[in-house]
Enzyme design. Structure first.
Site, PDB file in Angstrom:
ATOM      1  N   CYS A  42      59.973  -3.741  27.423  1.00 21.76           N
ATOM      2  CA  CYS A  42      59.789  -4.454  26.152  1.00 21.76           C
ATOM      3  C   CYS A  42      59.473  -5.899  26.502  1.00 21.76           C
ATOM      4  O   CYS A  42      60.060  -6.460  27.442  1.00 21.76           O
ATOM      5  CB  CYS A  42      61.080  -4.372  25.329  1.00 21.76           C
ATOM      6  N   THR A  43      58.538  -6.465  25.753  1.00 25.81           N
ATOM      7  CA  THR A  43      58.084  -7.826  26.061  1.00 25.81           C
ATOM      8  C   THR A  43      59.236  -8.821  26.175  1.00 25.81           C
ATOM      9  O   THR A  43      59.207  -9.713  27.004  1.00 25.81           O
ATOM     10  CB  THR A  43      57.151  -8.313  24.940  1.00 25.81           C
ATOM     11  N   HIS A  44      60.242  -8.658  25.317  1.00 27.18           N
ATOM     12  CA  HIS A  44      61.340  -9.636  25.257  1.00 27.18           C
ATOM     13  C   HIS A  44      62.253  -9.596  26.480  1.00 27.18           C
ATOM     14  O   HIS A  44      62.950 -10.556  26.761  1.00 27.18           O
ATOM     15  CB  HIS A  44      62.213  -9.372  24.030  1.00 27.18           C
ATOM     16  N   ASP A  81      50.291  -8.851  20.343  1.00 28.45           N
ATOM     17  CA  ASP A  81      51.695  -8.408  20.339  1.00 28.45           C
ATOM     18  C   ASP A  81      52.192  -8.402  18.889  1.00 28.45           C
ATOM     19  O   ASP A  81      51.644  -9.082  18.029  1.00 28.45           O
ATOM     20  CB  ASP A  81      52.572  -9.345  21.184  1.00 28.45           C
ATOM     21  N   SER A  82      53.269  -7.653  18.673  1.00 27.23           N
ATOM     22  CA  SER A  82      53.874  -7.599  17.341  1.00 27.23           C
ATOM     23  C   SER A  82      54.415  -8.976  16.923  1.00 27.23           C
ATOM     24  O   SER A  82      54.606  -9.218  15.739  1.00 27.23           O
ATOM     25  CB  SER A  82      55.017  -6.587  17.350  1.00 27.23           C
ATOM     26  N   CYS A 121      52.288  -5.384  24.098  1.00 25.92           N
ATOM     27  CA  CYS A 121      53.447  -4.938  23.329  1.00 25.92           C
ATOM     28  C   CYS A 121      53.672  -3.476  23.711  1.00 25.92           C
ATOM     29  O   CYS A 121      52.758  -2.657  23.609  1.00 25.92           O
ATOM     30  CB  CYS A 121      53.122  -5.051  21.837  1.00 25.92           C
ATOM     31  N   ASN A 122      54.864  -3.183  24.182  1.00 23.24           N
ATOM     32  CA  ASN A 122      55.139  -1.807  24.634  1.00 23.24           C
ATOM     33  C   ASN A 122      55.100  -0.819  23.486  1.00 23.24           C
ATOM     34  O   ASN A 122      54.631   0.304  23.632  1.00 23.24           O
ATOM     35  CB  ASN A 122      56.511  -1.745  25.295  1.00 23.24           C
ATOM     36  N   THR A 123      55.623  -1.238  22.332  1.00 24.00           N
ATOM     37  CA  THR A 123      55.671  -0.329  21.194  1.00 24.00           C
ATOM     38  C   THR A 123      54.244   0.025  20.758  1.00 24.00           C
ATOM     39  O   THR A 123      53.924   1.198  20.550  1.00 24.00           O
ATOM     40  CB  THR A 123      56.473  -0.978  20.038  1.00 24.00           C
ATOM     41  N   TYR A 128      58.065  -4.268  15.443  1.00 26.50           N
ATOM     42  CA  TYR A 128      57.439  -2.952  15.332  1.00 26.50           C
ATOM     43  C   TYR A 128      58.376  -1.854  15.853  1.00 26.50           C
ATOM     44  O   TYR A 128      58.215  -0.688  15.530  1.00 26.50           O
ATOM     45  CB  TYR A 128      56.163  -2.894  16.194  1.00 26.50           C
ATOM     46  N   GLY A 129      59.319  -2.256  16.725  1.00 25.73           N
ATOM     47  CA  GLY A 129      60.107  -1.312  17.522  1.00 25.73           C
ATOM     48  C   GLY A 129      60.827  -0.221  16.759  1.00 25.73           C
ATOM     49  O   GLY A 129      61.071   0.855  17.286  1.00 25.73           O
ATOM     50  N   GLU A 145      65.624 -13.134  20.337  1.00 25.19           N
ATOM     51  CA  GLU A 145      65.028 -13.910  19.239  1.00 25.19           C
ATOM     52  C   GLU A 145      66.021 -14.889  18.628  1.00 25.19           C
ATOM     53  O   GLU A 145      65.632 -15.914  18.080  1.00 25.19           O
ATOM     54  CB  GLU A 145      64.466 -12.969  18.174  1.00 25.19           C
TER      55      GLU A 145
HETATM   56  N1  DGL Z   1      56.835  -6.463  21.429  1.00 26.96           N
HETATM   57  C1  DGL Z   1      57.723  -5.360  21.239  1.00 26.96           C
HETATM   58  C2  DGL Z   1      57.678  -4.439  22.470  1.00 26.96           C
HETATM   59  O1  DGL Z   1      57.309  -4.814  23.562  1.00 26.96           O
HETATM   60  C3  DGL Z   1      59.145  -5.816  20.970  1.00 26.96           C
HETATM   61  C4  DGL Z   1      59.344  -6.423  19.607  1.00 26.96           C
HETATM   62  C5  DGL Z   1      59.120  -5.427  18.469  1.00 26.96           C
HETATM   63  O2  DGL Z   1      59.927  -4.490  18.307  1.00 26.96           O
HETATM   64  O3  DGL Z   1      58.129  -5.610  17.765  1.00 26.96           O
HETATM   65  O4  DGL Z   1      58.037  -3.294  22.352  1.00 26.96           O
END
Ligand code: DGL
Length: 284
Positions: free
Chosen positions: A195-197, A15-16, A78-80, A47-48, A163
């Site tokens: 998104c993971t969060h 993940d990012s 990580c979705n991004t 990363y988003g 966060e």
């Molecule tokens: N992990 C990223 C996602 O699921 C969210 C955090 C980021 O923007 O890096 O898209």
């Protein structure tokens, strides 16, 4: 644990940052016997809001690292990264260098679940700007069922709110209200938390949907990725014994990050659900 001593290899989870620990938590629960190495690119998160080229390059470096650590299977938690880098990694990198290994993402499990549960064929997605811009959710949904209408909203405030530890605050409620209201107005009956969060915000999301339910929100089903990804992974391993038999099973979990901040320990523990100790590594 010495990573080099594996004969078989652990699952790699990338993940990012630390959001993917929410997915790792569910993988540990669903598949407790399997080893994994979690890698969070905390030095370069988020990363988003980055360009496709940068997201691809960062993700490729991380995936290379995990494949070299002998992971037969890497999950982009990580979705991004899944929407901006996965296809290119599968097409350009894996087949040439690692034909026996697999890299999977989190978009398709969420999409499959949404298609299965929507009754009115109207699915909403909230995610980072990068994920929404990539069009990955719409593309994957339409590929499987062209009748499903997809309504997307980038929700850039939500990851920073989580966060900052503000997920239970009024700020979180206001941001969710802003992002969810237009989707409810579109009469969605299924919402993907892309998104993971956002898994951390599941309860609050359901509450806001309920509050908007004067009209239709009451019926919205919320898809949080952790559980879905872990269940689909278990199913994938049953269908792919050639990958499954390469995986080591000593219930060992290793946590690596590119920057060792106190945040990773505290927020990471919150996302993973129990204390974690991370080690710092450098990506080339
Ligand atoms: N992990 C990223 C996602 O699921 C969210 C955090 C980021 O923007 O890096 O898209």
């Amino acid at each position: 644990m010495k990573l080099e001593t594996y004969k078989k290899g652990p699952i790699g989870i990338f993940d990012s940052g630390f959001g993917g620990l929410e997915i790792a938590k569910h993988i540990a629960k669903e598949l407790p016997q399997y080893d994994f190495i979690y890698l969070g690119d905390t030095a370069r998160t988020p990363y988003g809001s980055r360009s496709q080229e940068v997201i691809f390059n960062f993700t490729k470096q991380a995936v290379d690292f995990l494949l070299k650590k002998n992971c037969p299977l890497v999950i982009l938690a990580c979705n991004t990264a899944s929407s901006e880098a996965l296809r290119k990694i599968q097409q350009e990198c894996l087949s040439k260098k690692y034909p026996d290994k697999k890299v999977l993402g989190v978009i398709i499990p969420a999409v499959e679940e949404a298609i299965e549960i929507t009754k009115n064929n109207r699915v909403g997605v909230i995610a980072t700007e990068g994920t929404i811009k990539s069009g990955a959710f719409t593309r994957e949904i339409k590929k499987r069922n062209p009748k499903v209408k997809v309504f997307q909203t980038p929700a850039p405030l939500l990851a920073p709110i989580v966060e900052a530890g503000e997920h239970n605050s009024e700020i979180a409620k206001m941001a969710l209200q802003k992002y969810l209201k237009p989707l409810v107005a579109k009469k969605i009956d299924t919402l993907i938390l892309g998104c993971t969060h956002y898994g951390i915000l599941e309860k609050q999301t359901k509450e806001i949907l309920r509050q908007n339910s004067g009209q239709v929100g009451r019926d919205v089903q919320v898809i949080s990725e952790g559980k879905v990804v872990a269940e689909k992974l278990a199913d994938y391993l049953q269908r792919h014994p050639e990958i499954e038999k390469q995986l080591s099973k000593k219930s060992q979990h290793v946590f690596l990050t590119t920057d060792l901040t106190t945040e990773f320990q505290t927020l990471g523990t919150q996302f993973f659900g129990k204390p974690i100790i991370a080690r710092k590594i450098d990506l080339p």
